[in-house]
Design an enzyme around this catalytic site. Structure first.
Site, short mmCIF file in Angstrom:
data_model
loop_
_atom_site.label_atom_id
_atom_site.label_comp_id
_atom_site.label_asym_id
_atom_site.label_seq_id
_atom_site.Cartn_x
_atom_site.Cartn_y
_atom_site.Cartn_z
N TYR A 186 7.14 -8.92 -7.24
CA TYR A 186 7.95 -7.53 -7.52
C TYR A 186 8.66 -7.73 -8.93
O TYR A 186 8.75 -6.38 -9.31
CB TYR A 186 8.78 -7.23 -6.26
CG TYR A 186 8.12 -6.91 -4.97
CD1 TYR A 186 7.78 -5.41 -5.03
CD2 TYR A 186 7.54 -7.59 -4.04
CE1 TYR A 186 6.96 -4.80 -4.03
CE2 TYR A 186 6.83 -7.18 -3.12
CZ TYR A 186 6.60 -5.79 -3.09
OH TYR A 186 5.72 -5.29 -2.08
N HIS A 232 9.45 4.80 1.07
CA HIS A 232 9.06 3.19 1.03
C HIS A 232 10.03 2.61 0.05
O HIS A 232 9.51 1.34 -0.64
CB HIS A 232 7.49 3.17 0.63
CG HIS A 232 6.67 3.58 1.53
ND1 HIS A 232 5.30 3.65 1.50
CD2 HIS A 232 7.03 3.64 3.04
CE1 HIS A 232 4.78 4.12 2.51
NE2 HIS A 232 5.69 4.10 3.56
N CYS A 243 20.65 -6.26 -0.56
CA CYS A 243 21.48 -7.52 -0.22
C CYS A 243 21.28 -7.71 1.52
O CYS A 243 21.96 -6.83 2.01
CB CYS A 243 23.00 -7.66 -0.71
SG CYS A 243 23.64 -9.24 -0.08
N CYS A 262 25.04 -8.62 3.00
CA CYS A 262 26.06 -7.61 3.42
C CYS A 262 25.44 -6.48 3.45
O CYS A 262 26.39 -5.28 3.69
CB CYS A 262 27.15 -7.82 2.31
SG CYS A 262 26.59 -7.20 0.76
N THR A 302 -2.79 10.50 -2.23
CA THR A 302 -2.59 9.43 -1.12
C THR A 302 -3.94 9.30 -0.28
O THR A 302 -4.62 10.38 0.05
CB THR A 302 -1.38 9.77 -0.49
OG1 THR A 302 -1.47 8.86 0.55
CG2 THR A 302 -1.21 10.95 0.14
N SER A 303 -4.14 8.07 -0.03
CA SER A 303 -5.52 7.89 0.60
C SER A 303 -5.39 8.12 2.23
O SER A 303 -6.58 8.09 2.72
CB SER A 303 -5.83 6.12 0.53
OG SER A 303 -4.88 5.44 1.13
N GLU A 337 -10.26 11.85 -4.87
CA GLU A 337 -11.64 11.91 -3.70
C GLU A 337 -10.81 12.23 -2.44
O GLU A 337 -9.55 12.17 -2.34
CB GLU A 337 -12.34 10.70 -3.93
CG GLU A 337 -11.48 9.49 -3.53
CD GLU A 337 -12.33 8.47 -3.89
OE1 GLU A 337 -11.96 7.39 -3.15
OE2 GLU A 337 -12.96 8.24 -4.96
N ALA A 384 -4.85 14.06 -10.82
CA ALA A 384 -3.59 14.84 -10.63
C ALA A 384 -2.93 15.52 -11.78
O ALA A 384 -2.27 16.61 -11.56
CB ALA A 384 -2.52 13.68 -10.09
P1 NAD Z 1 -3.75 4.28 -2.23
O1 NAD Z 1 -3.66 3.53 -3.43
O2 NAD Z 1 -3.91 3.70 -0.75
O3 NAD Z 1 -4.46 5.59 -2.45
C1 NAD Z 1 -4.63 6.15 -3.58
C2 NAD Z 1 -5.09 7.68 -3.79
O4 NAD Z 1 -4.83 8.45 -4.89
C3 NAD Z 1 -6.47 7.48 -3.25
O5 NAD Z 1 -6.62 8.50 -2.28
C4 NAD Z 1 -7.25 8.09 -4.68
O6 NAD Z 1 -8.37 8.89 -4.42
C5 NAD Z 1 -6.04 8.97 -5.25
N1 NAD Z 1 -6.15 8.83 -6.70
C6 NAD Z 1 -6.43 7.89 -7.74
N2 NAD Z 1 -6.41 7.95 -9.00
C7 NAD Z 1 -5.97 9.58 -8.77
C8 NAD Z 1 -5.61 10.54 -9.90
N3 NAD Z 1 -5.65 10.15 -11.05
N4 NAD Z 1 -5.45 11.97 -9.38
C9 NAD Z 1 -5.31 11.98 -8.13
N5 NAD Z 1 -5.39 11.22 -7.10
C10 NAD Z 1 -5.95 9.91 -7.56
O7 NAD Z 1 -2.32 4.85 -2.19
P2 NAD Z 1 -1.07 5.46 -1.05
O8 NAD Z 1 -1.99 6.28 -0.15
O9 NAD Z 1 0.12 5.90 -1.92
O10 NAD Z 1 -0.79 4.16 -0.18
C11 NAD Z 1 -0.39 2.84 -0.72
C12 NAD Z 1 0.90 2.19 -0.45
O11 NAD Z 1 1.24 1.49 -1.69
C13 NAD Z 1 2.12 3.16 -0.63
O12 NAD Z 1 2.82 3.13 0.65
C14 NAD Z 1 2.93 2.87 -1.65
O13 NAD Z 1 4.46 2.74 -1.40
C15 NAD Z 1 2.57 1.63 -2.26
N6 NAD Z 1 1.95 1.84 -3.62
C16 NAD Z 1 2.88 2.30 -4.69
C17 NAD Z 1 2.64 2.57 -6.07
C18 NAD Z 1 3.51 3.14 -7.03
O14 NAD Z 1 4.85 3.19 -6.81
N7 NAD Z 1 3.17 3.86 -8.02
C19 NAD Z 1 1.53 1.97 -6.49
C20 NAD Z 1 0.67 1.31 -5.61
C21 NAD Z 1 1.05 1.36 -4.41
#
Ligand code: NAD
Length: 239
Positions: A56, A114, A122, A125, A181-182, A208, A224
């Site tokens: 992290y 998330h 912390c 506390c 989001t997937s 996708e 996006a």
């Molecule tokens: P995921 O990685 O499971 O899915 C990513 C999604 O984004 C897919 O559906 C994919 O098709 C789409 N994608 C990829 N590139 C893209 C683009 N250029 N334009 C539009 N869509 C695009 O992500 P999730 O569903 O957010 O779940 C993953 C978990 O991981 C979440 O809970 C999140 O907290 C965490 N995460 C966060 C980050 C961040 O903060 N940027 C990065 C990775 C993972």
């Protein structure tokens, strides 16, 4: 479709992909070369805290090098320019992302369900602190001085933040939009079904189709940074 008043937008890792932040499921089931269960669960932290803190720390440092993209900026613009204001209507942005790119783009009605990289929690506390540096050396908590800070991230198996506010916004929504989001991580993956139950229109914007794609009235595919600004332009023109 009638003009929406209350819009709830859910974003995932895809909205930040073009800012150079890896998505979760992009690399063959690995996240930055790690299995999720080795770095993103409370069990992993109990078993090997150094590995988790180092992971992290790396992510926290990396996101500070990145910048918001056109999709983040378009969503902030939608909130700013949406002509119907609270209490008559609203744009609520719920993100699963733990980067701060929506914030830096200017979104204000933002729920980071998330948690966030730039915060430390912390466990002694129960206070939270804005945090940009590393945690690996167990720095003292600014409030109680205990060396008990952990990433303020909701790990798998933990309860997401602000679910009551999310449910309240969802209950009022007449348009639900899911972006990048997937549809694999619950409870966020279930929001589209909630939206359908209350009769909201549902739109998916993604590179996708997601796992829950069949639940959406409409799906638009593309990067996006193109499809989000196009959709925001279109929506603001209808007002
Ligand atoms: P995921 O990685 O499971 O899915 C990513 C999604 O984004 C897919 O559906 C994919 O098709 C789409 N994608 C990829 N590139 C893209 C683009 N250029 N334009 C539009 N869509 C695009 O992500 P999730 O569903 O957010 O779940 C993953 C978990 O991981 C979440 O809970 C999140 O907290 C965490 N995460 C966060 C980050 C961040 O903060 N940027 C990065 C990775 C993972």
């Amino acid at each position: 479709m009638s003009l929406p008043q209350n819009i709830v937008i859910l974003t995932g890792a895809g909205v930040s992909a073009e800012s150079g932040i890896d998505t979760f499921r992009g690399g063959g089931g690995l996240w930055e070369q790690h299995r999720v269960e080795d770095v993103a669960t409370p069990e992993a932290f109990a078993r090997d805290p150094d590995l988790v803190l180092r992971f992290y720390d790396m992510r926290r440092a990396a996101i500070q090098e990145k910048a918001p993209n056109a999709a983040h900026r378009a969503l902030a613009r939608l909130e700013r320019e949406w002509p119907i204001k609270v209490p008559d209507g609203s744009v609520t942005l719920v993100t699963q992302n733990v980067d701060d790119l929506h914030l830096r783009a200017g979104s204000e009605r933002l729920i980071a369900m998330h948690g966030q990289h730039l915060s430390a929690w912390c466990t002694a506390c129960d206070t939270r602190h804005a945090w940009t540096g590393p945690l690996i050396d167990r720095p003292p908590c600014p409030a109680c001085a205990a060396p008990a800070l952990r990433p303020d991230i909701v790990w798998f198996g933990e309860v997401p933040y602000r679910m009551d506010e999310i449910h309240a916004a969802m209950a009022q929504a007449d348009l639900f939009v899911s972006i990048g989001t997937s549809g694999a991580v619950y409870p966020a993956a279930g929001f589209v079904r909630l939206a359908r139950e209350i009769g909201a229109e549902t739109l998916e914007l993604n590179l996708e189709r997601s796992q829950g794609s069949a639940w959406f009235h409409e799906t638009r595919l593309g990067p996006a940074t193109q499809i989000v600004p196009d959709w925001v332009d279109e929506l603001l023109k209808t007002r």
